[in-house]
Design an enzyme around this catalytic site. Structure first.
Site, short mmCIF file in Angstrom:
data_model
loop_
_atom_site.label_atom_id
_atom_site.label_comp_id
_atom_site.label_asym_id
_atom_site.label_seq_id
_atom_site.Cartn_x
_atom_site.Cartn_y
_atom_site.Cartn_z
CB CYS A 79 -34.55 -8.90 -13.58
SG CYS A 79 -35.11 -9.79 -15.04
CG HIS A 108 -32.25 -4.56 -15.94
ND1 HIS A 108 -31.72 -5.27 -14.88
CD2 HIS A 108 -32.92 -5.47 -16.68
CE1 HIS A 108 -32.05 -6.55 -14.99
NE2 HIS A 108 -32.79 -6.70 -16.08
N1 LIG Z 1 -32.78 -9.71 -16.68
C1 LIG Z 1 -32.76 -10.78 -15.93
O1 LIG Z 1 -32.32 -10.76 -14.78
C2 LIG Z 1 -33.25 -12.07 -16.54
C3 LIG Z 1 -33.82 -13.03 -15.53
C4 LIG Z 1 -34.16 -14.38 -16.10
N2 LIG Z 1 -32.96 -15.07 -16.50
C5 LIG Z 1 -35.20 -14.29 -17.20
O2 LIG Z 1 -34.86 -14.26 -18.36
O3 LIG Z 1 -36.37 -14.23 -16.90
#
Ligand SMILES: NC(=O)CC[C@H](N)C(=O)O
Length: 246
Positions: A92, A194
């Site tokens: 992510c 995740h």
């Molecule tokens: N789950 C995350 O790592 C989020 C990554 C990033 N901040 C987004 O919202 O796209």
């Protein structure tokens, strides 16, 4: 053979979603096979070793990933490791940070490391949150990948990158119309999943490990793990399968 070093990068800022567990999974799956392994945690003040065997980056909020990008952009150790295609898992925000640039909530564009041919912009609409099933597009993975996504950004792949998987049914993955999930490029496997993703998808862990150490001896799974896994997935799987039409 010396211990295999699994380098966990900046868990203080890229630790929001429990993705540090991916480093623990990689080390455990080596140790269970009788191969020495250790997790080398690189904190904010530490230099990134260039000679790690595997590298792991996790997800984080926009502000956290800006910090991570600022910290890692000029890291000679990480540049060297990625330059020799060291096996790397980037989840992510970690994926977004390795791309050319990403855009955060206030609209500003932030430079990434530019080692993945991807760009991330705000996707608009509701945040992409929920369980995902995705069919892998890379050799060496059989069944679908499962995980939990939570992101605002939408990631577009350039010609130098290929998708890791294709989203089945509900779920956004990269958020693009082609339903791509994740990215592979050089030694990097990037994903929005995740879970931690390697705990939920041990075959993906073994794919990364094979790239690091070569063919793996068979794994003697300790008694009770399959039962525990099935029990943990039980409440989740029917809902994901229903949403995925599987
Ligand atoms: N789950 C995350 O790592 C989020 C990554 C990033 N901040 C987004 O919202 O796209």
């Amino acid at each position: 053979m010396s211990d295999v070093d699994v380098v966990l990068l900046l868990p203080e800022v890229l630790g929001t979603y429990g993705d540090a567990g991916n480093a623990a999974v990689l080390a455990a799956r080596l140790r269970w096979r009788g191969i020495g392994a250790r997790v080398v945690t690189v904190g904010w003040a530490d230099a990134v070793p260039a000679d790690g065997d595997l590298y792991v980056l996790g997800g984080g909020e926009d502000a956290a990933q800006v910090l991570a990008a600022d910290r890692l952009r000029d890291s000679i150790g990480l540049r060297r490791a990625l330059g020799r295609d060291a096996p790397t898992l980037a989840v992510c925000a970690g994926l977004q940070v390795l791309g050319h640039w990403f855009t955060v909530a206030d609209g500003s564009r932030v430079a990434g490391l530019g080692v993945l041919d991807v760009e991330t912009r705000p996707g608009g609409g509701p945040r992409r949150i929920g369980d995902v099933l995705a069919d892998p597009l890379v050799p060496g993975l059989a069944g679908p990948l499962a995980g939990f996504e939570n992101h605002g950004g939408v990631t577009t792949l350039g010609p130098g990158a290929a998708p890791l998987a294709r989203v089945r049914g509900a779920g956004a993955g990269n958020g693009t119309a082609d339903r791509a999930e994740g990215v592979v490029g050089g030694g990097i496997v990037g994903t929005y999943l995740h879970g931690p993703v390697l705990a939920r998808n041990p075959a993906l862990a073994d794919l990364l490990l094979t790239r690091a150490v070569g063919e793996l001896p068979p794994l003697q799974v300790p008694d009770g793990i399959p039962t525990t896994t099935a029990a943990r997935l039980g409440p989740v799987t029917p809902d994901v399968r229903r949403r995925a039409g599987a």
